[in-house]
Design an enzyme around this catalytic site. Structure first.
Site, PDB file in Angstrom:
ATOM      1  N   HIS A  95       0.852  -1.184   0.000  1.00  0.00           N
ATOM      2  CA  HIS A  95       0.000   0.000   0.000  1.00  0.00           C
ATOM      3  C   HIS A  95       0.887   1.233   0.000  1.00  0.00           C
ATOM      4  CE1 HIS A  95      -3.858  -2.007   0.383  1.00  0.00           C
ATOM      5  NE2 HIS A  95      -3.330  -2.800   1.302  1.00  0.00           N
ATOM      6  N   ASP A 124      -0.015   6.722  -4.295  1.00  0.00           N
ATOM      7  CA  ASP A 124      -1.192   6.416  -5.107  1.00  0.00           C
ATOM      8  C   ASP A 124      -1.447   7.491  -6.158  1.00  0.00           C
ATOM      9  OD1 ASP A 124      -1.529   4.185  -3.578  1.00  0.00           O
ATOM     10  OD2 ASP A 124      -3.406   4.796  -2.652  1.00  0.00           O
TER      11      ASP A 124
END
Length: 412
Positions: A178, A208
């Site tokens: 992540h 991200d």
């Protein structure tokens, strides 16, 4: 009002009713504009069809940018749950506000890509697509038999973009991860935090969005431009770790040339200078100081009554921290409003640290129309402001499988 979309590649022409906003926040009426000027309104990407297999944040943010500028983005979602972001809280109309924000202007087709019948339907969509975006770990699309080498045989013009944590190659390619993992491996998290303190996790998803979504947009547009010359699509390999590493232009080159390890809280723009710091005010609020240029530092020192600091802007680190301590004691004598009343009269690069409620009311945010409201939903506007062909928020996020009947051929 009615907006008539351009014909799709199969010749159909659908009509949708909605208000249209440009990226400056103005409500526009394309039909009236066409009548007045005798011309059509063309958005930059309106002839581009995108199949979006991604979920959550990086891929949907990428395709949101494309959709805002006219691309026809079709989300391919698993039939039972769809994009996991649909289930987050809070919700509007049984769908999370995050999903609404990231998936405006898109359409949804529900397909189970593990089933042969749905795979065939998907391959029919690939034939007419310009771009495909997915964010599975490497190997997933291969196991489904739907990887790039297969799809390019069906559609040689396809631009296939894969957004992954570590890219398609290297020893980490198949690892799960992540945002926090990607910024850790890229060396960024090591730099974030105070001197001799622990690393501080950023409150936004740096990898991200900055390391994944935006590079993906750039890569897709580059591949589409090149396709105009060659007639061929290509594979766009986006690694979020790579993207974050590329951000380290102000720190990593120093290490690469000198071999000197970088210490947290001691770099010029991350805690090493008193002129580039955050200070607490009397009422528990904060101001940020970005007085990097000597002229701004001079004004700052004069405003707080510390003229003797003007010539010490770039003294060694220990002296910087002594200055920080003294400056903090001074800033703590007044409230945020009292300090801003003083600094708003001069140029010293001093700003209040705003909360979300203050952000929404901020005159600069309002002037730029960066938050817009439509049908009981508030959206973060597109930050890319084109003067002639602006982006627009045209429709709300789709319901799961809402457009199956539009794009999937019915059984004979």
């Amino acid at each position: 009002m009615v907006w008539q979309m351009p014909p799709s590649s199969n010749g159909s022409n659908k009509r949708f009713e909605f208000e249209v906003w440009d990226s400056w926040g103005h409500i526009i009426n394309p039909i009236n504009s066409m009548r007045k000027r005798g011309c059509t309104i063309t958005m930059p990407l309106q002839s581009i069809r995108v199949l979006d297999l991604s979920r959550l944040l990086p891929g949907p943010f990428c395709t949101m940018i494309l959709a805002d500028f006219g691309a026809e983005v079709i989300k391919i979602e698993e039939p039972k749950y769809g994009d996991y972001a649909r289930g987050y809280e809070p919700k509007v109309d049984h769908t999370s506000v995050m999903f609404h924000s990231l998936n405006r202007n898109k359409k949804s087709v529900a397909l189970n890509l593990k089933e042969e019948d749905d795979q065939q339907k998907f391959l029919e969509l690939v034939k007419e697509a310009d771009v495909l975006v997915e964010s599975f770990r490497p190997g997933v699309m291969e196991r489904l038999g739907l990887h790039y080498e297969v799809l390019k045989e069906i559609n040689p013009r396809l631009v296939y973009c894969a957004i992954t944590g570590y890219g398609q190659t290297g020893p980490y390619a198949h690892l799960p991860g992540h945002d926090i993992n990607y910024i850790s491996y890229a060396g960024l998290l090591h730099l974030m935090g105070e001197r001799e303190g622990k690393p501080i996790v950023p409150s936004v998803q740096v990898a991200d969005i900055g390391g994944g979504a935006y590079p993906a947009v750039v890569g897709i547009l580059l591949a589409l431009m090149e396709r105009e010359k060659s007639g061929q699509g290509q594979f766009v390999d986006i690694s979020m770790m790579d993207g974050v590493l590329s951000w380290l232009q102000a720190t990593l080159p120093n290490y690469l040339m000198t071999g000197e390890e970088v210490k947290r809280g001691e770099q010029m723009l991350s805690g090493g200078l008193a002129c580039y710091e955050v200070y607490q005010t009397k009422d528990g609020r904060w101001i940020s100081v970005g007085a990097l240029e000597p002229k701004f530092w001079k004004v700052f020192c004069e405003t707080i009554g510390k003229q003797e600091y003007i010539g010490k802007q770039f003294v060694p680190i220990d002296e910087q921290y002594r200055m920080k301590h003294e400056i903090q004691s001074i800033i703590f004598t007044k409230t945020l409003d009292e300090w801003m009343e003083l600094f708003e009269k001069v140029e010293a690069c001093v700003s209040p640290v705003l909360s979300f409620s203050e952000l929404e009311k901020n005159p600069q945010v309002q002037s730029r129309k960066m938050i817009q409201e439509k049908q009981n939903l508030k959206y973060i506007s597109n930050p890319i402001k084109l003067s002639r062909t602006p982006g627009a928020i045209q429709s709300r996020a789709p319901k799961l499988g809402e457009h199956n009947d539009v794009f999937l051929k019915k059984e004979e």
